[in-house]
Structures are given as C-alpha cells and as structure tokens.
Design an enzyme around this catalytic site. Structure first.
Site, mmCIF file in Angstrom:
data_model
loop_
_atom_site.group_PDB
_atom_site.id
_atom_site.type_symbol
_atom_site.label_atom_id
_atom_site.label_comp_id
_atom_site.label_asym_id
_atom_site.label_seq_id
_atom_site.Cartn_x
_atom_site.Cartn_y
_atom_site.Cartn_z
ATOM 1 N N ASP A 257 -49.326 -96.330 -70.570
ATOM 2 C CA ASP A 257 -49.191 -96.096 -69.127
ATOM 3 C C ASP A 257 -48.566 -94.746 -68.804
ATOM 4 O OD1 ASP A 257 -49.314 -97.001 -66.339
ATOM 5 O OD2 ASP A 257 -47.144 -97.130 -66.455
ATOM 6 N N SER B 33 -49.666 -96.123 -60.028
ATOM 7 C CA SER B 33 -50.816 -96.721 -60.709
ATOM 8 C C SER B 33 -51.446 -97.794 -59.842
ATOM 9 C CB SER B 33 -50.376 -97.326 -62.043
ATOM 10 O OG SER B 33 -49.838 -96.339 -62.894
ATOM 11 N N GLN C 48 -57.381 -95.844 -66.592
ATOM 12 C CA GLN C 48 -56.411 -96.035 -65.515
ATOM 13 C C GLN C 48 -56.818 -95.217 -64.297
ATOM 14 O OE1 GLN C 48 -52.221 -94.529 -65.813
ATOM 15 N NE2 GLN C 48 -51.705 -96.685 -65.595
#
Length: 286
Positions: free
Chosen positions: A193, A217, A267
């Site tokens: 992440d 995110s 992502q």
C-alpha cells in the site's frame, strides 16, 4: 514493534476479530494495516491459502481506536473458500474486502520476467536515509521500523522533476518471520500500500514527500501467485498507466530476488498535489 504486533488480530466473538491500534498515516489509519489485518482475520476462518484480496477504503479511521473485523463466510467448498470482511470502528465502516482462498493445483505455468538492470538492494539507500537528507526530522510511521523500503529512484521534494510513470522498490521485513506462510502474505499486503499511488505523481514532477501532497486510497487489490518469504528481498515493480479526474491508478508486480513473479497489485486513489505544482514535462512511458 514487530509485524505481528501491527497485523495480529484476536477473536473477540465468533467471526469477529480485533486488531492492534492503527498506524497513523497522513489522514487516518495506514491503509496497508487495514488490509493486512483484514486478511489476517479472514485467514483464521479459512482452511486454504489466500490467492487474492480486493478491498475498498470507505472512510478514514482513528488510529487511537481499535478496529474490529467482521468476517462473513460467503463460500466453503472442498478446495476453496470466500470471505467478506468489514473493518469497523463503532458504527463506522472503514474498509471492506473480499478474500478468496484455494488449494494450489498443478496446471499451466508462465510469468513475466523481472525488469533488467535493477541494482541490488544492498547498493540502494533506504527511505529514511532520503528523508533525513531532505531535512525531515519528524517521527516515522511504524512501517518504516518494521519494513526496509529501498526505492531505486526517488523524486526529491528539494528539486522535483518529471520521471517516467514507473518505479522499482526493494522491500523486506527487517526481522525473521518464521515459516507460517500466512504472515508472509499479510506482510506484502501491508507493504504493497505504500508506493503505488505515488507512482502516479512521477510524470508530473511532483514529489510524494512535498508539503501539501495528500493521498486517499479508494481501492486496492493483490493476487498471490507463487511462494515467497517477506523477510527476504522482494522487488515491487510499479507502473501508472493513467491519472485523471483527481485520481491516480497504478499496477505492480512483486518479484523474488531470483526474478520469480510472486504477486501482482493494483490500486486507485485520490491524489491532491499542491496548487500549481503539477508539472508540464511528461517523459515517455516505458
């Protein structure tokens, strides 16, 4: 602090798990911790190895309040299982994820190769060293104490310039993890992440460490393909195909040091650069 202290969860009632207090991010809880703890909770209810994780970040969380993970058993087959996990603080939903588990089988096998000519991790400076050189003297988030991140190239906030929308980052857990494969899956979920959204900034001459840059995110996915150890060097090769409408999108491939592809990532998230900071230079994509 150890990785288990960051990602470990305990069952408080059937199929409800409580995680350690959150690691503070720029806003709320670090998303990698939510994803890693959600996977840890789902793993405790499934008999097979995880092969994929697809999550949506719904709201920012309070790092000072424990997060509870509510697991729903959507499918239990003879060789596979599916779990839905909702991360909550009181009545607020922070993160929702679907995790799929299956028994590995013999079948077709091919994979992309690792990028050529990437320097060895021992020759690359770690991220805290760059932050020190840039004059950053604040406390570092827990993931820098637990994970050794070594970006092959960085965009300096002192002299930002445009780069191609790709980057490679070596990473590993700093301490030995043991042989339970579940914690190794949690570890790369946690680590994956950190850099993906920042890859979308590179062609615009904006440094992720610059004041005024903010990230949020929206969704995150990871697929696990082959065995690996997260306490040995892994290379996250990342590329951002597009950024538009205030959002950045990036994909990644995670390789063992021997060049074996072990996982892929994707992502998308909001990116807010400082006003007037978006550069006009755009190097060719790879």
């Amino acid at each position: 602090m150890t990785l288990d202290e960051i990602l470990g969860v305990r069952e408080s009632e059937p199929d409800v798990f409580v995680g350690a207090r959150g690691a503070r991010a720029r806003a709320g809880i670090f998303g990698g911790q939510l994803a890693g703890q959600a996977l840890a909770a789902a793993q405790q209810t499934a008999d097979f190895p995880a092969h994929s994780l697809h999550g949506y970040f719904l709201q920012s969380g309070d790092p000072d309040i424990p997060v509870s993970y509510h697991v729903e058993r959507l499918r239990d087959g003879r060789s596979s299982a599916v779990r839905r996990v909702v991360a909550r603080q009181h009545d607020r939903r922070l993160f929702e994820v679907m995790a799929s588990f299956t028994t590995p089988r013999e079948g077709l096998d091919h994979a992309d190769s690792a990028p050529p000519d990437v320097p060895d991790p021992e020759t690359v400076a770690d991220l805290p060293s760059h932050l020190t050189a840039w004059g950053f003297d604040g406390p570092l988030p827990p993931h820098f104490a637990v994970l050794d991140f070594r970006p092959v190239s960085v965009v300096s906030p002192l002299a930002p310039r445009a780069y191609p929308p790709s980057q490679q980052v070596w990473f590993r857990v700093r301490t030995a993890l043991g042989d339970d494969p579940r914690i190794h899956l949690q570890a790369i979920t946690y680590a994956s992440d950190l850099y993906l959204l920042a890859t979308s900034l590179r062609p615009h001459g904006v440094a992720s460490a610059s004041p005024g840059v903010s990230f949020a995110s929206l969704d995150h996915a990871i697929w696990f393909h082959r065995p690996f150890r997260a306490d040995e060097w892994l290379l996250h090769d990342q590329h951002s195909p597009t950024a538009s409408a205030g959002r950045g999108y990036s994909t990644g491939k995670i390789f063992r040091r021997d060049g074996t592809l072990v996982a892929t990532t994707a992502q998308q998230g909001f990116i807010r650069p400082p006003a007037g900071a978006v550069g006009e230079q755009r190097p060719p994509t790879r």
